[in-house]
Design a protein around this motif. Structure first.
Motif, PDB file in Angstrom:
ATOM      1  N   VAL A  82       0.832  -1.198   0.000  1.00  0.00           N
ATOM      2  CA  VAL A  82       0.000   0.000   0.000  1.00  0.00           C
ATOM      3  C   VAL A  82       0.875   1.259   0.000  1.00  0.00           C
ATOM      4  O   VAL A  82       1.877   1.304   0.708  1.00  0.00           O
ATOM      5  N   PHE A  84       0.344   4.955   1.115  1.00  0.00           N
ATOM      6  CA  PHE A  84      -0.649   5.715   1.864  1.00  0.00           C
ATOM      7  C   PHE A  84      -0.608   7.185   1.478  1.00  0.00           C
ATOM      8  O   PHE A  84       0.400   7.686   0.988  1.00  0.00           O
ATOM      9  N   ASN A  86      -0.499   9.793   3.386  1.00  0.00           N
ATOM     10  CA  ASN A  86       0.473  10.594   4.136  1.00  0.00           C
ATOM     11  C   ASN A  86       1.852   9.935   4.158  1.00  0.00           C
ATOM     12  O   ASN A  86       2.577  10.033   5.122  1.00  0.00           O
ATOM     13  N   SER A  88       3.684   7.708   5.069  1.00  0.00           N
ATOM     14  CA  SER A  88       4.048   6.664   6.024  1.00  0.00           C
ATOM     15  C   SER A  88       5.500   6.241   5.913  1.00  0.00           C
ATOM     16  O   SER A  88       5.824   5.061   5.949  1.00  0.00           O
ATOM     17  N   LEU A  89       6.367   7.221   5.760  1.00  0.00           N
ATOM     18  CA  LEU A  89       7.792   6.902   5.849  1.00  0.00           C
ATOM     19  C   LEU A  89       8.181   6.994   7.311  1.00  0.00           C
ATOM     20  O   LEU A  89       7.584   7.743   8.085  1.00  0.00           O
ATOM     21  N   LEU A  90       9.202   6.228   7.706  1.00  0.00           N
ATOM     22  CA  LEU A  90       9.652   6.291   9.088  1.00  0.00           C
ATOM     23  C   LEU A  90      10.609   7.477   9.208  1.00  0.00           C
ATOM     24  O   LEU A  90      11.658   7.499   8.561  1.00  0.00           O
ATOM     25  N   PRO A  91      10.256   8.460  10.011  1.00  0.00           N
ATOM     26  CA  PRO A  91      11.021   9.720  10.008  1.00  0.00           C
ATOM     27  C   PRO A  91      12.441   9.564  10.539  1.00  0.00           C
ATOM     28  O   PRO A  91      13.277  10.413  10.298  1.00  0.00           O
ATOM     29  N   TRP A  92      12.691   8.494  11.282  1.00  0.00           N
ATOM     30  CA  TRP A  92      14.034   8.334  11.846  1.00  0.00           C
ATOM     31  C   TRP A  92      14.961   7.547  10.927  1.00  0.00           C
ATOM     32  O   TRP A  92      16.083   7.236  11.277  1.00  0.00           O
ATOM     33  N   LEU A  93      14.457   7.180   9.773  1.00  0.00           N
ATOM     34  CA  LEU A  93      15.302   6.470   8.824  1.00  0.00           C
ATOM     35  C   LEU A  93      15.496   7.347   7.589  1.00  0.00           C
ATOM     36  O   LEU A  93      14.603   8.101   7.205  1.00  0.00           O
ATOM     37  N   LEU A 101      14.664  -1.100   4.455  1.00  0.00           N
ATOM     38  CA  LEU A 101      13.953  -1.854   5.491  1.00  0.00           C
ATOM     39  C   LEU A 101      12.933  -2.789   4.854  1.00  0.00           C
ATOM     40  O   LEU A 101      12.836  -3.972   5.205  1.00  0.00           O
ATOM     41  N   ALA A 102      12.169  -2.249   3.900  1.00  0.00           N
ATOM     42  CA  ALA A 102      11.158  -3.057   3.230  1.00  0.00           C
ATOM     43  C   ALA A 102      11.814  -4.178   2.429  1.00  0.00           C
ATOM     44  O   ALA A 102      11.381  -5.338   2.481  1.00  0.00           O
ATOM     45  N   GLU A 105      13.170  -7.005   4.575  1.00  0.00           N
ATOM     46  CA  GLU A 105      12.125  -7.843   5.149  1.00  0.00           C
ATOM     47  C   GLU A 105      11.532  -8.784   4.128  1.00  0.00           C
ATOM     48  O   GLU A 105      11.296  -9.946   4.400  1.00  0.00           O
ATOM     49  N   ALA A 137      12.011  14.322   6.758  1.00  0.00           N
ATOM     50  CA  ALA A 137      11.677  15.703   7.119  1.00  0.00           C
ATOM     51  C   ALA A 137      12.364  16.708   6.203  1.00  0.00           C
ATOM     52  O   ALA A 137      11.945  17.849   6.087  1.00  0.00           O
ATOM     53  N   ARG A 151       9.514   2.455  -2.421  1.00  0.00           N
ATOM     54  CA  ARG A 151       9.492   1.406  -1.405  1.00  0.00           C
ATOM     55  C   ARG A 151       8.473   0.333  -1.787  1.00  0.00           C
ATOM     56  O   ARG A 151       8.729  -0.857  -1.660  1.00  0.00           O
TER      57      ARG A 151
END
Lengths: 666, 276
Positions: A82, A84, A86, A88-93, A101-102, A105, A137, A151
């Motif tokens: 999916v 999204f 907004n 949906s990225l991880l802001p700390w990566l 990461l994807a 996995e 950011a 991703r």
């Protein structure tokens, strides 16, 4: 192509607490093929995102089942990635780490070097290699969404699910990203499902557009196939002849949904006055010369004269709008094609019989068949030469008509069939709104059409087509438009119904007088009616010439006359046989009952007597005479008549069970 | 191409220094000096029995303590540095324990709604018990005063950490969870890549509140648990012997240490929590 995603009989309810629930979706059936791009469109809150979540497995249907690749969807998985709204990225990566990461996995079986390659390749794909060490950011909205797309694609999902992916972006970025997504999807044959509220985006990207009705209990209202070839380029798509009709189709649907919603909210309250049950009427019409009686009744104060002082004329661009208005109950009455009352009563609309009655024939004639100019140039001036020409051609030609139940469809088909041209096999008929015919003929997407004036005359005057047959070559004095109201409406407001017929009958009388023609022509040319050049609008007796580009002829309307306005059972029976002939509806075994209920001669007679136009009440006993010399009378066996027609579809005969008319207690 | 001018060392003229820093420095200085002046006046005029701030230097005992914080004469007679260190050691032990238990339990509670429902009333109940109220119980329950003091620190500091961690975990945006679900991320990776980074800001909020509470609690605990080396007991002892200026000195120590501890955790937070 194989079906990849199948949604079967899905229903979704959300518990509201206290044993209540909200029915978000019901009765959803959908199949999505491998490599297809499908959009869900609808108003906010219609459950389009819920449907996407059901496919993703993020939510489970209350009833029914979603299948992806032959497996029932039980939970989310990387085969249904999916994107999204907004991001949906991880802001700390960082960008790289997010994609990585994807990939780690999901593609764990690859070596680290191969995984790095996959990440790199997809960052290249969305053009973000330069930003790979940045944090989300530090990126703009468009860049973030590109990372999310990278991703999603990097893990090679079977289905890519996009939830309003470009909704939060500015127009420029959105357009750019749409093109990028389109390119990626076309190149890699990704099966994609996208939720959107942007009509242009849907048309530009999709193979099919699934339109959802408003909730609660949203359903698939319509599925539109976008026949624009791929690969697509925006400028080419915009210029494609189908583009605007597709776009307007979607917008029509969305507007219709909005109107239904407003209608529900408003709950149109009947205002009773002057001894009438309801004086606030919404009357639908389609901009055609034939709408003259309605325009006159309104402008000359004839509605008000008969007590209907809050009449509002609703301009619909297509007959479909009229059908939806009558079915949805937000039109009280409408000017309809002559075949529409019978067609609706016999279940032509969504196979649900809806009794609709007519008590006044508003116009006769006014229709003609137009062919593109190139036929004329090739010497095709009549049906015989057209037939010979069509039989030489491999590709089927397309002819436009305005509605399956309109006289245009029936007359065009009859005309073609009488000359040995099968209207379904030798040509293709396409439903197009009247006002769009000329544009389509000009663009070359259709080869001709059968439509009411002024669109035949206009094509002739503009030199893009010629009138090959008018009323006189088809069926002189055939019914054109009739007044249609729902039977339950007529039962509830009987006096209003009579008043309406009185007003319109007087208007018809007014229209028929030659001294008023100039006035009416200018009235109709106004923006709120036809909005066209006055020279295209002609009333009165036409010339006798046919097939002459230099001397265009026009189909002439007849608004009033002896035996012309009274609803005729014979005519409606003929219409019934023709609708059955082409498989639009089954022929009703109880046709006598149906005719009794559709043709409200009693209402007409009362109205005619009360306005003192008694001459019109006489019944015409003469049979229907068509151009091919055949006759049709009311004491003929209609099924026998049908069986004797040479070209026809396999028609069925069935008992059409109508509910007994009921008077609402109010 | 334009080259940037190379930075040259240039002493900031007094004028410029004043313009830049005066607005930040002068008001607090005026405030503190004013406060001390008022105090001094009140003490000198005898309105309050509290010694004046100047007593820190004029009183001999206090001056010795102030100037020589490192002496150690055995037993309870130690310099203020050692007293403070003893208290700090206890705080660190109790606080670390609280951090470990609070974060782990908080994550457990945050992740599992059933555990949350089961334990939440208990936590809310225990949280409301003042640190001092724990003292008698711990003195009975635990073998010695040292352990009891550490336990009081622990029990005071654990609640803000636990509750903030739990909230932090519960507040992880659904989007991140959806991403994890769709990608079918392994639990271990989910914990380290998503849950922990997402909850860290909340955890640190808890840690900062907790360090303040822990420092408050140790003073109170030491006053009650007499006979241990520590700044709390030092105050109590000084009060018993009527060395009021020593009490004031100790109070200044306590305030300063509290400030430093808070800054320390804030610094760690900036270091660890991802910048968003």
């Amino acid at each position: 192509m194989t079906v990849l995603v199948a949604v079967e009989q899905v229903e979704k309810r959300f518990p509201l607490g206290g044993g209540n629930f909200y029915l978000a979706l019901q009765d959803i059936n959908l199949e999505i093929r491998q490599g297809e791009f499908v959009s869900f469109i609808g108003h906010s809150g219609c459950g389009k995102s819920t449907l996407l979540n059901l496919i993703a497995g993020l939510d489970r249907p209350t009833q029914g089942q979603v299948w992806v690749g032959g497996q029932p969807v039980q939970r989310p998985g990387p085969d249904r990635m999916v994107v999204f709204q907004n991001y949906s990225l991880l802001p700390w990566l960082t960008v790289w780490e997010n994609v990585s990461l994807a990939v780690e996995e999901v593609l764990g079986h690859l070596s680290p070097a191969e995984r790095r390659q996959v990440v790199q390749w997809h960052l290249d794909l969305v053009g973000l290699t330069a930003a790979k060490h940045k944090y989300p950011a530090q990126l703009s909205g468009g860049m973030k969404q590109r990372v999310a797309i990278a991703r999603a694609l990097a893990i090679r999902p079977e289905v890519l699910l996009l939830d309003e992916p470009f909704g939060a972006l500015d127009a420029l970025t959105r357009g750019h990203l749409q093109e990028q997504l389109l390119r990626i999807c076309e190149e890699h044959q990704v099966t994609t499902v996208m939720v959107t509220h942007d009509v242009d985006e849907a048309v530009f990207l999709s193979d099919r557009i699934v339109m959802l009705t408003n909730g609660p209990g949203a359903q698939i209202g319509q599925i539109l196939t976008v026949d624009i070839p791929r690969p697509r380029r925006r400028m080419e798509v915009v210029k494609h002849p189908s583009y605007y009709s597709l776009r307007s189709e979607v917008i029509y649907f969305l507007n219709q949904q909005k109107r239904i919603k407003n209608m529900r909210a408003r709950s149109a309250k009947a205002i009773a006055r002057h001894g009438l049950e309801k004086v606030n009427l919404e009357i639908g019409f389609v901009p055609l010369t034939a709408c003259a009686p309605l325009a006159v009744a309104k402008e000359k104060g004839l509605f008000a004269k008969h007590g209907l002082d809050e009449v509002h004329l609703v301009r619909e661009t297509s007959w479909r709008g009229i059908v939806d208005g009558l079915v949805g109950g937000y039109l009280d009455a409408a000017q309809t094609p002559a075949g529409l009352p019978v067609w609706l009563t016999l279940g032509g609309h969504q196979e649900r019989p809806l009794p609709v009655v007519t008590s006044l024939t508003l116009t006769r004639n006014g229709n003609a068949i137009t062919l593109a100019r190139r036929f004329y140039d090739q010497g095709i001036h009549d049906a015989q030469s057209l037939r010979a020409y069509l039989h030489r051609q491999a590709t089927p030609h397309i002819l436009g008509m305005v509605h399956p139940a309109s006289m245009h469809n029936l007359l065009l088909r009859y005309w073609l069939a009488a000359h040995g041209i099968d209207p379904d096999r030798d040509v293709q008929l396409r439903t197009i709104p009247p006002a769009q015919m000329v544009a389509d003929l000009k663009a070359g997407t259709i080869d001709g059409y059968c439509v009411g004036e002024p669109w035949n005359l206009r094509a002739a005057l503009e030199g893009i087509g010629f009138t090959v047959a008018t009323d006189q070559e088809l069926w002189l004095d055939h019914p054109g438009k009739v007044l249609g109201v729902r039977e339950d409406w007529a039962m509830r407001y009987p006096n209003t119904h009579i008043a309406l017929v009185k007003a319109l009958l007087e208007a018809c009388h007014y229209c028929a007088q030659p001294q008023h023609h100039e006035e009416i022509r200018h009235l109709l040319a106004r923006r709120e009616y036809l909005g066209t050049d006055v020279r295209y609008i002609q009333l009165g007796e036409p010339g006798k010439l046919t097939c002459d580009l230099h001397q265009p002829e026009y189909a002439h309307h007849r608004f009033y006359g002896e035996g012309l306005n009274r609803p005729s059972r014979t005519e409606h029976l003929w219409i019934m046989t023709q609708l059955a002939r082409w498989g639009e509806v089954p022929f009703p075994r109880n046709w006598l009952e149906i005719l009794e209920r559709v043709c409200r001669v009693d209402t007409f007679t009362i109205a005619a007597r009360e306005v003192g136009l008694l001459g019109t009440t006489q019944t015409s006993r003469s049979p229907i005479r068509l151009f091919d010399g055949s006759e049709f009378t009311s004491n003929q066996d209609p099924i026998d008549y049908l069986n004797h027609l040479a070209i026809k579809r396999d028609f069925s005969v069935a008992e059409i069970v109508l509910e007994r008319p009921q008077v609402a207690l109010s | 191409m334009v080259t940037a001018p190379s930075p040259r060392f240039r002493p900031i003229p007094w004028q410029e220094w004043r313009q830049r820093y005066a607005p930040q420095v002068i008001p607090p200085v005026v405030g503190i000096v004013g406060f001390l002046l008022v105090w001094q006046v009140l003490s000198v005029t005898g309105i309050t029995r509290l010694p004046a701030p100047s007593a820190l230097l004029t009183d001999e005992n206090t001056r010795n303590l102030l100037l020589n914080p490192f002496f150690d004469r055995g037993g309870l007679d130690k310099g203020l540095f050692w007293q403070t260190m003893a208290s700090l050691t206890r705080v660190v032990k109790g606080y670390l324990g609280a951090a470990v238990v609070g974060i782990s339990l908080g994550i457990l509670v945050g992740v599992n709604p059933i555990v949350n429902q089961a334990l939440d009333p208990l936590f809310q109940f225990l949280r409301m018990i003042a640190p001092l109220a724990w003292v008698p119980i711990t003195l009975i329950a635990l073998p010695n005063v040292q352990t009891a003091a550490i336990f009081v620190i622990f029990i005071t500091a654990v609640w803000p950490i636990l509750i903030n961690t739990a909230v932090g975990v519960q507040q992880i945006p659904q989007d991140y969870k959806n991403v994890a679900m769709v990608l079918q991320i392994s639990p271990r990776k989910y914990f380290f890549k998503i849950l922990l980074p997402a909850a860290l800001p909340y955890i640190f909020t808890g840690l900062r509140i907790a360090i303040g509470l822990a420092w408050l609690a140790i003073i109170a605990a030491e006053i009650v648990m007499s006979g241990v080396v520590g700044i709390g007991f030092f105050i109590w002892d000084a009060y018993q012997q009527n060395y009021v200026s020593e009490v004031i000195l100790a109070v200044i120590y306590i305030g300063a240490v509290g400030l430093i501890l808070d800054r320390l955790v804030a610094w760690a937070q900036r270091l660890i929590v991802p910048q968003q």
